[in-house]
Motif scaffolding. Structure first.
Motif, PDB file in Angstrom:
ATOM      1  N   ILE A  76      21.224 -59.843  20.043  1.00 48.06           N
ATOM      2  CA  ILE A  76      19.340 -58.970  20.023  1.00 48.06           C
ATOM      3  C   ILE A  76      19.365 -59.248  18.246  1.00 48.06           C
ATOM      4  CG2 ILE A  76      18.046 -57.387  19.956  1.00 48.06           C
ATOM      5  CD1 ILE A  76      20.304 -56.785  22.221  1.00 48.06           C
ATOM      6  N   LEU A  77      17.894 -59.337  18.060  1.00 52.73           N
ATOM      7  CA  LEU A  77      17.854 -59.957  15.938  1.00 52.73           C
ATOM      8  C   LEU A  77      17.172 -58.655  16.237  1.00 52.73           C
ATOM      9  CD1 LEU A  77      17.500 -61.560  13.719  1.00 52.73           C
ATOM     10  CD2 LEU A  77      15.276 -62.462  14.658  1.00 52.73           C
ATOM     11  N   ALA A  78      18.599 -57.841  15.968  1.00 50.40           N
ATOM     12  CA  ALA A  78      17.637 -55.684  15.242  1.00 50.40           C
ATOM     13  C   ALA A  78      16.841 -56.227  13.772  1.00 50.40           C
ATOM     14  CB  ALA A  78      18.960 -55.271  14.875  1.00 50.40           C
ATOM     15  N   VAL A  79      17.436 -57.155  13.045  1.00 51.28           N
ATOM     16  CA  VAL A  79      16.386 -57.042  11.591  1.00 51.28           C
ATOM     17  C   VAL A  79      16.573 -58.073  11.241  1.00 51.28           C
ATOM     18  CG1 VAL A  79      16.061 -57.150   8.896  1.00 51.28           C
ATOM     19  CG2 VAL A  79      17.558 -54.663  10.855  1.00 51.28           C
ATOM     20  N   ASP A  80      14.462 -58.586  10.995  1.00 51.38           N
ATOM     21  CA  ASP A  80      14.139 -60.111  10.883  1.00 51.38           C
ATOM     22  C   ASP A  80      13.797 -59.836   9.873  1.00 51.38           C
ATOM     23  OD1 ASP A  80      13.244 -63.058  11.855  1.00 51.38           O
ATOM     24  OD2 ASP A  80      11.595 -61.434  12.639  1.00 51.38           O
TER      25      ASP A  80
ATOM     26  N   VAL B 136      11.244 -47.178   3.908  1.00 47.06           N
ATOM     27  CA  VAL B 136      10.063 -46.092   4.465  1.00 47.06           C
ATOM     28  C   VAL B 136       9.367 -46.782   5.983  1.00 47.06           C
ATOM     29  CG1 VAL B 136       8.241 -45.099   5.053  1.00 47.06           C
ATOM     30  CG2 VAL B 136       8.658 -45.501   2.456  1.00 47.06           C
ATOM     31  N   GLY B 137      10.091 -46.358   6.906  1.00 46.50           N
ATOM     32  CA  GLY B 137       9.727 -47.131   8.612  1.00 46.50           C
ATOM     33  C   GLY B 137       9.982 -45.614   9.474  1.00 46.50           C
ATOM     34  N   GLU B 138       9.102 -45.561  10.643  1.00 51.48           N
ATOM     35  CA  GLU B 138      10.150 -44.780  11.218  1.00 51.48           C
ATOM     36  C   GLU B 138      11.153 -45.543  11.595  1.00 51.48           C
ATOM     37  OE1 GLU B 138       7.372 -44.794  15.392  1.00 51.48           O
ATOM     38  OE2 GLU B 138       6.410 -46.526  14.264  1.00 51.48           O
ATOM     39  N   SER B 139      11.989 -44.188  12.705  1.00 56.31           N
ATOM     40  CA  SER B 139      13.061 -44.160  13.469  1.00 56.31           C
ATOM     41  C   SER B 139      13.701 -44.835  14.412  1.00 56.31           C
ATOM     42  CB  SER B 139      13.768 -42.512  14.143  1.00 56.31           C
ATOM     43  OG  SER B 139      13.674 -41.921  13.494  1.00 56.31           O
ATOM     44  N   GLY B 140      13.704 -46.400  14.424  1.00 55.19           N
ATOM     45  CA  GLY B 140      14.343 -47.486  15.012  1.00 55.19           C
ATOM     46  C   GLY B 140      13.886 -48.526  14.116  1.00 55.19           C
ATOM     47  N   SER B 141      13.208 -48.021  12.793  1.00 54.71           N
ATOM     48  CA  SER B 141      12.511 -49.828  12.287  1.00 54.71           C
ATOM     49  C   SER B 141      13.613 -50.390  11.231  1.00 54.71           C
ATOM     50  CB  SER B 141      12.007 -48.777  11.310  1.00 54.71           C
ATOM     51  OG  SER B 141      12.839 -48.399  10.248  1.00 54.71           O
ATOM     52  N   GLY B 142      15.446 -49.831  11.201  1.00 58.65           N
ATOM     53  CA  GLY B 142      16.111 -51.173  10.934  1.00 58.65           C
ATOM     54  C   GLY B 142      16.775 -50.991   9.325  1.00 58.65           C
ATOM     55  N   LYS B 143      16.009 -49.498   9.337  1.00 58.32           N
ATOM     56  CA  LYS B 143      16.736 -48.992   7.367  1.00 58.32           C
ATOM     57  C   LYS B 143      18.078 -48.166   7.190  1.00 58.32           C
ATOM     58  CE  LYS B 143      14.055 -45.355   7.296  1.00 58.32           C
ATOM     59  NZ  LYS B 143      13.835 -45.652   8.658  1.00 58.32           N
ATOM     60  N   SER B 144      18.415 -48.156   8.600  1.00 53.93           N
ATOM     61  CA  SER B 144      19.962 -48.036   7.812  1.00 53.93           C
ATOM     62  C   SER B 144      20.515 -49.210   8.318  1.00 53.93           C
ATOM     63  CB  SER B 144      20.701 -46.500   8.747  1.00 53.93           C
ATOM     64  OG  SER B 144      19.699 -45.279   8.531  1.00 53.93           O
ATOM     65  N   LEU B 145      20.479 -49.310   9.194  1.00 53.07           N
ATOM     66  CA  LEU B 145      21.318 -51.572   9.452  1.00 53.07           C
ATOM     67  C   LEU B 145      21.200 -52.154   8.383  1.00 53.07           C
ATOM     68  CD1 LEU B 145      20.185 -52.756  12.826  1.00 53.07           C
ATOM     69  CD2 LEU B 145      22.728 -51.873  12.234  1.00 53.07           C
TER      70      LEU B 145
ATOM     71  N   GLN C 157      11.301 -55.606  10.747  1.00 56.24           N
ATOM     72  CA  GLN C 157      10.838 -56.119  10.238  1.00 56.24           C
ATOM     73  C   GLN C 157      10.169 -55.525   8.594  1.00 56.24           C
ATOM     74  OE1 GLN C 157       8.295 -58.194  13.477  1.00 56.24           O
ATOM     75  NE2 GLN C 157       8.796 -59.851  13.547  1.00 56.24           N
ATOM     76  N   PHE C 158       9.850 -56.766   7.382  1.00 53.94           N
ATOM     77  CA  PHE C 158       8.822 -56.568   6.537  1.00 53.94           C
ATOM     78  C   PHE C 158       7.899 -56.640   6.996  1.00 53.94           C
ATOM     79  CE2 PHE C 158       6.593 -57.572   2.573  1.00 53.94           C
ATOM     80  CZ  PHE C 158       7.267 -57.177   2.036  1.00 53.94           C
ATOM     81  N   VAL C 159       7.055 -54.954   6.384  1.00 58.29           N
ATOM     82  CA  VAL C 159       5.705 -54.800   6.375  1.00 58.29           C
ATOM     83  C   VAL C 159       5.138 -55.238   5.077  1.00 58.29           C
ATOM     84  CG1 VAL C 159       3.604 -53.483   7.407  1.00 58.29           C
ATOM     85  CG2 VAL C 159       5.915 -53.619   9.133  1.00 58.29           C
ATOM     86  N   GLU C 160       5.194 -53.990   4.519  1.00 60.49           N
ATOM     87  CA  GLU C 160       4.943 -54.609   2.908  1.00 60.49           C
ATOM     88  C   GLU C 160       5.047 -54.424   1.648  1.00 60.49           C
ATOM     89  OE1 GLU C 160       0.131 -52.930   0.857  1.00 60.49           O
ATOM     90  OE2 GLU C 160       0.950 -51.594   3.612  1.00 60.49           O
TER      91      GLU C 160
END
Length: 329
Positions: free
Chosen positions: A20-24, A39-48, A236-239
């Protein structure tokens, strides 16, 4: 030269069925003395992402990157042990739950003394105990704990969460890191304590020229403390851009939604009105959308969004979107 330079970092979760590709393909750069928000919602992969930088992910996670440079050195060419030795010497991390990270069976003083590096001690071995004690007291003073006598003798459960977070910061400073990663450092604190911790981190940046990666889900709060901001959504990277660019002229629909849902953007709406929100919720790892992962929730989604967008750079303001909001300003 960048302090940290990561290009197209991906993190896979090795599940029994299929990876599973958790961070892309997320990119991140840090300059010396920079304070960058993530920045990002919970589950966006920041801590990973933060744990991948520290190299503390276990064997069920697989990390790949086109480039992973630390102070110009390619860490991907080194063995895991060599990479860990460099990172743990120059990078420190503090987590959002300090009570869970501190040893409940050991006093604060003993834990701080253990964090002091042997390289900072001198003289005979019987003199080093006193040196460690003085170093621990000095660290507590640096993070604003003046009454060190009580703190050193206390166990973690006897201190407030704000004090435990200061102790965690003191332990992180024991090795004088060049980069401090703060993962939601004020998540469960009252606003007064939040301000104290953020001011402490800001003073460390200004006085010690320490680079700080500040991870949070609150975009508006980060605007007061950061120079630059990177936004992530569902791995995923957004901005990315300066804090002023991200908050005042966001190019991505997701960043726009984050800004529009902030209290500052809704100061003039009538009482009890509904705030602007995106429909739906962040997808779970087992059912990730193809292409742009914001697609099912995005108001501007079209057929092209089933393909992952490429990152576009507008004079340092980067955005990953097929239909960015650049032309709307």
């Amino acid at each position: 030269m960048n302090l940290l330079d990561i290009r197209n970092l991906s993190i896979k979760l090795l599940s029994p069925t299929a990876p599973i590709l958790a961070v892309d393909r997320v990119s991140l750069t840090m300059k010396e003395g920079e304070v960058r928000g993530l920045v990002g919602e919970s589950g966006s992969g920041k801590s990973l992402l933060a744990q991948a930088i520290m190299g503390v992910l276990d064997d069920k996670w697989e990390v790949h990157a086109d480039r992973f440079h630390w102070r110009g050195q390619d860490l991907m060419r080194l063995t895991p042990d060599e990479r860990k030795q460099i990172i743990t010497q120059d990078v420190a991390i503090i987590f959002q739950e300090p009570m869970a990270c501190l040893d409940p069976t050991t006093t604060i003083g003993e834990q701080l003394e253990e964090a002091v590096s042997v390289e900072k001690l001198s003289g005979f071995f019987w003199q080093r105990g006193k040196q460690r004690r003085l170093a621990a007291i000095n660290l507590l003073h640096k993070v604003g704990i003046k009454n060190h006598e009580i703190c050193i003798k206390s166990y973690p459960h006897e201190l407030t969460e704000a004090l435990c977070q200061r102790v965690m910061i003191a332990m992180a400073l024991a090795r004088r890191p060049l980069l401090l990663i703060a993962d939601e450092p004020t998540a469960a604190m009252e606003s007064t304590n939040q301000g104290q911790i953020f001011r402490l981190l800001a003073s460390l940046n200004q006085l010690k020229n320490m680079s700080i990666l500040l991870i949070s889900h609150d975009l508006e709060n980060l605007t007061h403390w950061t120079n630059t901001v990177t936004v992530m959504y569902s791995g995923q990277f957004v901005e990315a851009g300066t804090t002023e660019q991200i908050f005042n002229t966001p190019f991505h629909p997701y960043t726009r939604a984050l800004v529009d849902s902030s209290p500052r953007a809704n100061m003039h709406i009538p009482a009890k009105s509904r705030l602007m929100t995106l429909p739906g919720s962040i997808p779970i790892l087992q059912h990730l959308p193809i292409g742009c992962r914001l697609g099912p929730r995005c108001p501007k989604a079209q057929q092209a969004c089933v393909q992952a967008p490429k990152v576009k750079n507008y004079h340092g303001h980067q955005v990953s979107c097929h239909y960015s909001l650049k032309d709307s300003y």
